[in-house]
Scaffold this motif. Structure first.
Motif, PDB file in Angstrom:
ATOM      1  N   VAL A 101       0.883  -1.101  -0.024  1.00 20.35           N
ATOM      2  CA  VAL A 101      -0.246  -0.072  -0.007  1.00 20.35           C
ATOM      3  C   VAL A 101       0.880   1.155   0.005  1.00 20.35           C
ATOM      4  O   VAL A 101       1.760   1.197   0.753  1.00 20.35           O
ATOM      5  CB  VAL A 101      -0.966  -0.082   1.014  1.00 20.35           C
ATOM      6  N   VAL A 102       0.608   2.106  -0.891  1.00 16.64           N
ATOM      7  CA  VAL A 102       1.233   3.390  -1.038  1.00 16.64           C
ATOM      8  C   VAL A 102       0.220   4.394  -0.661  1.00 16.64           C
ATOM      9  O   VAL A 102      -0.915   4.526  -1.376  1.00 16.64           O
ATOM     10  CB  VAL A 102       1.831   3.715  -2.452  1.00 16.64           C
ATOM     11  N   PHE A 103       0.604   5.206   0.315  1.00 16.93           N
ATOM     12  CA  PHE A 103      -0.245   6.410   0.652  1.00 16.93           C
ATOM     13  C   PHE A 103       0.178   7.728   0.434  1.00 16.93           C
ATOM     14  O   PHE A 103       1.337   8.262   0.749  1.00 16.93           O
ATOM     15  CB  PHE A 103      -0.194   6.637   2.381  1.00 16.93           C
ATOM     16  N   HIS A 104      -0.596   8.195  -0.586  1.00 17.59           N
ATOM     17  CA  HIS A 104      -0.101   9.471  -1.384  1.00 17.59           C
ATOM     18  C   HIS A 104      -0.776  10.658  -0.661  1.00 17.59           C
ATOM     19  O   HIS A 104      -2.061  10.840  -0.954  1.00 17.59           O
ATOM     20  CB  HIS A 104      -0.798   9.625  -2.859  1.00 17.59           C
ATOM     21  N   LEU A 105      -0.190  11.461   0.266  1.00 14.39           N
ATOM     22  CA  LEU A 105      -0.875  12.357   1.027  1.00 14.39           C
ATOM     23  C   LEU A 105      -1.078  13.781   0.191  1.00 14.39           C
ATOM     24  O   LEU A 105       0.104  14.219  -0.219  1.00 14.39           O
ATOM     25  CB  LEU A 105       0.072  12.721   2.335  1.00 14.39           C
ATOM     26  N   HIS A 106      -2.231  14.221   0.114  1.00 14.95           N
ATOM     27  CA  HIS A 106      -2.616  15.394  -0.544  1.00 14.95           C
ATOM     28  C   HIS A 106      -3.271  16.089   0.538  1.00 14.95           C
ATOM     29  O   HIS A 106      -3.941  15.589   1.632  1.00 14.95           O
ATOM     30  CB  HIS A 106      -3.546  15.082  -1.548  1.00 14.95           C
ATOM     31  N   GLY A 107      -3.167  17.493   0.447  1.00 17.60           N
ATOM     32  CA  GLY A 107      -4.338  18.159   1.478  1.00 17.60           C
ATOM     33  C   GLY A 107      -3.390  19.048   2.463  1.00 17.60           C
ATOM     34  O   GLY A 107      -2.589  18.206   3.309  1.00 17.60           O
ATOM     35  N   CYS A 130       4.551   2.587   2.117  1.00 26.66           N
ATOM     36  CA  CYS A 130       5.468   3.868   1.477  1.00 26.66           C
ATOM     37  C   CYS A 130       4.461   4.881   1.737  1.00 26.66           C
ATOM     38  O   CYS A 130       3.032   4.916   1.561  1.00 26.66           O
ATOM     39  CB  CYS A 130       5.816   3.587   0.169  1.00 26.66           C
ATOM     40  N   VAL A 131       4.954   6.100   2.025  1.00 29.34           N
ATOM     41  CA  VAL A 131       4.011   7.274   2.116  1.00 29.34           C
ATOM     42  C   VAL A 131       4.853   8.346   1.069  1.00 29.34           C
ATOM     43  O   VAL A 131       5.977   8.524   1.170  1.00 29.34           O
ATOM     44  CB  VAL A 131       4.107   7.873   3.500  1.00 29.34           C
ATOM     45  N   ILE A 132       3.915   8.768   0.124  1.00 31.90           N
ATOM     46  CA  ILE A 132       4.520   9.561  -0.974  1.00 31.90           C
ATOM     47  C   ILE A 132       3.968  11.052  -0.166  1.00 31.90           C
ATOM     48  O   ILE A 132       2.646  11.274   0.044  1.00 31.90           O
ATOM     49  CB  ILE A 132       3.971   9.655  -2.377  1.00 31.90           C
ATOM     50  N   THR A 133       4.719  12.001  -0.260  1.00 32.30           N
ATOM     51  CA  THR A 133       4.367  13.390   0.165  1.00 32.30           C
ATOM     52  C   THR A 133       4.771  14.454  -0.924  1.00 32.30           C
ATOM     53  O   THR A 133       5.369  14.183  -1.906  1.00 32.30           O
ATOM     54  CB  THR A 133       5.361  14.003   1.244  1.00 32.30           C
ATOM     55  N   GLU A 143       7.910  11.643   8.661  1.00 37.88           N
ATOM     56  CA  GLU A 143       9.206  10.928   9.027  1.00 37.88           C
ATOM     57  C   GLU A 143       9.104  10.948  10.649  1.00 37.88           C
ATOM     58  O   GLU A 143       9.661   9.986  11.251  1.00 37.88           O
ATOM     59  CB  GLU A 143      10.439  11.275   8.378  1.00 37.88           C
ATOM     60  N   THR A 144       8.597  12.183  10.974  1.00 35.80           N
ATOM     61  CA  THR A 144       8.923  12.431  12.541  1.00 35.80           C
ATOM     62  C   THR A 144       7.719  12.123  13.163  1.00 35.80           C
ATOM     63  O   THR A 144       7.668  12.047  14.615  1.00 35.80           O
ATOM     64  CB  THR A 144       9.518  13.836  12.929  1.00 35.80           C
ATOM     65  N   THR A 145       6.657  11.892  12.410  1.00 39.17           N
ATOM     66  CA  THR A 145       5.428  11.510  13.321  1.00 39.17           C
ATOM     67  C   THR A 145       4.831  10.243  13.164  1.00 39.17           C
ATOM     68  O   THR A 145       4.263   9.570  14.148  1.00 39.17           O
ATOM     69  CB  THR A 145       4.298  12.422  12.769  1.00 39.17           C
ATOM     70  N   PHE A 146       5.321   9.464  11.920  1.00 42.05           N
ATOM     71  CA  PHE A 146       4.901   8.152  11.946  1.00 42.05           C
ATOM     72  C   PHE A 146       5.747   7.207  11.834  1.00 42.05           C
ATOM     73  O   PHE A 146       7.008   7.594  11.395  1.00 42.05           O
ATOM     74  CB  PHE A 146       3.956   8.001  10.563  1.00 42.05           C
ATOM     75  N   ASP A 147       5.631   5.679  12.025  1.00 47.29           N
ATOM     76  CA  ASP A 147       6.486   4.695  11.983  1.00 47.29           C
ATOM     77  C   ASP A 147       6.302   4.026  10.475  1.00 47.29           C
ATOM     78  O   ASP A 147       6.011   2.939  10.294  1.00 47.29           O
ATOM     79  CB  ASP A 147       6.508   3.604  13.168  1.00 47.29           C
ATOM     80  N   CYS A 148       6.834   4.621   9.267  1.00 46.99           N
ATOM     81  CA  CYS A 148       6.659   4.203   7.970  1.00 46.99           C
ATOM     82  C   CYS A 148       8.013   3.929   7.384  1.00 46.99           C
ATOM     83  O   CYS A 148       9.059   4.719   7.557  1.00 46.99           O
ATOM     84  CB  CYS A 148       5.959   5.421   7.236  1.00 46.99           C
ATOM     85  N   PRO A 149       8.157   2.861   6.985  1.00 42.50           N
ATOM     86  CA  PRO A 149       9.315   2.376   6.340  1.00 42.50           C
ATOM     87  C   PRO A 149       9.979   3.081   5.209  1.00 42.50           C
ATOM     88  O   PRO A 149      11.372   3.216   5.181  1.00 42.50           O
ATOM     89  CB  PRO A 149       9.284   0.849   5.967  1.00 42.50           C
ATOM     90  N   LYS A 150       9.208   3.829   4.512  1.00 38.52           N
ATOM     91  CA  LYS A 150       9.566   4.434   3.344  1.00 38.52           C
ATOM     92  C   LYS A 150       8.979   5.725   3.208  1.00 38.52           C
ATOM     93  O   LYS A 150       7.723   5.625   2.890  1.00 38.52           O
ATOM     94  CB  LYS A 150       9.614   3.849   2.249  1.00 38.52           C
ATOM     95  N   VAL A 151       9.357   6.976   3.285  1.00 43.60           N
ATOM     96  CA  VAL A 151       8.752   8.143   2.730  1.00 43.60           C
ATOM     97  C   VAL A 151       9.554   8.897   1.453  1.00 43.60           C
ATOM     98  O   VAL A 151      10.849   9.047   1.701  1.00 43.60           O
ATOM     99  CB  VAL A 151       8.578   9.011   4.060  1.00 43.60           C
ATOM    100  N   VAL A 152       8.712   9.147   0.695  1.00 39.29           N
ATOM    101  CA  VAL A 152       9.664   9.985  -0.388  1.00 39.29           C
ATOM    102  C   VAL A 152       8.680  11.077  -0.947  1.00 39.29           C
ATOM    103  O   VAL A 152       7.252  11.146  -0.541  1.00 39.29           O
ATOM    104  CB  VAL A 152       9.577   8.973  -1.699  1.00 39.29           C
ATOM    105  N   THR A 153       9.344  12.165  -1.508  1.00 39.24           N
ATOM    106  CA  THR A 153       8.633  13.321  -1.781  1.00 39.24           C
ATOM    107  C   THR A 153       8.440  13.199  -3.607  1.00 39.24           C
ATOM    108  O   THR A 153       9.662  13.093  -4.109  1.00 39.24           O
ATOM    109  CB  THR A 153       9.550  14.734  -1.537  1.00 39.24           C
TER     110      THR A 153
END
Length: 182
Positions: A101-107, A130-133, A143-153
């Motif tokens: 699951v890739v969580f693509h954060l908008h808003g 993965c979280v996409i910002t 990165e400082t709020t959640f325990d997500c293995p991969k965060v990319v912009t």
């Protein structure tokens, strides 16, 4: 790009109305096929229409999971408020089917939303692979709020407009979007 292993979950992107729809419409030109489920109609709609659309999306999602075992990645476009609550159900189902699951954060108001729903947002994002910002600011916050293995912009993509520029010696500025912090 081969899209047979990906399923995108977001809003209706035709007609293009809003930031997520704009991003999805460009992604649709990159992936072949562009497997997509809309959990909400384009633009503003009645609550009844939105509820019907989401119910339809749940049936479509289950159909994809049951009859398309080639789907490995579920790319979910998420904003705050109702968008989050709809996508949370999809994320939980995707994980039940053992999908990436890739969580693509908008808003821009997601921090405020998180402040009122910390535990449920934490639990949901922690399930994602993965979280996409959309900016370095948001990447640092995730990165400082959640325990997500991969965060990319990944900056929002837009289709370049085809314009006939006429020089007139004046400066024009156009802003389309919602102003928020971050």
């Amino acid at each position: 790009m081969d899209g047979r292993k990906n399923l995108t979950v977001g809003v209706a992107y035709r007609p293009v109305r809003g930031g997520i729809a704009c991003v999805e419409s460009v992604y649709a030109t990159f992936y072949n096929p562009f497997n997509h489920i809309a959990t909400a109609p384009a633009g503003s709609s009645s609550k009844v229409r939105k509820l019907f659309q989401f119910g339809n999306a749940l049936f479509q999602f289950l159909w994809w999971m049951l009859f398309h075992p080639e789907i490995q990645v579920v790319h979910v476009h998420v904003a705050s408020q109702a968008s989050f609550w709809r996508k949370r159900i999809i994320i939980n189902l995707a994980k039940a089917f053992r999908k990436i699951v890739v969580f693509h954060l908008h808003g821009g108001l997601f921090q405020e939303f998180y402040a009122h729903h910390q535990q449920v947002v934490q639990d949901t994002i922690d399930k994602c692979d993965c979280v996409i910002t959309l900016s370095d600011y948001w990447r640092h916050w995730v990165e400082t709020t959640f325990d997500c293995p991969k965060v990319v912009t990944i900056n929002n993509v837009i289709e370049s407009p085809k314009l006939n520029k006429v020089p007139h010696g004046m400066f024009t500025l156009l802003f389309l979007g919602a102003a928020g912090r971050g």
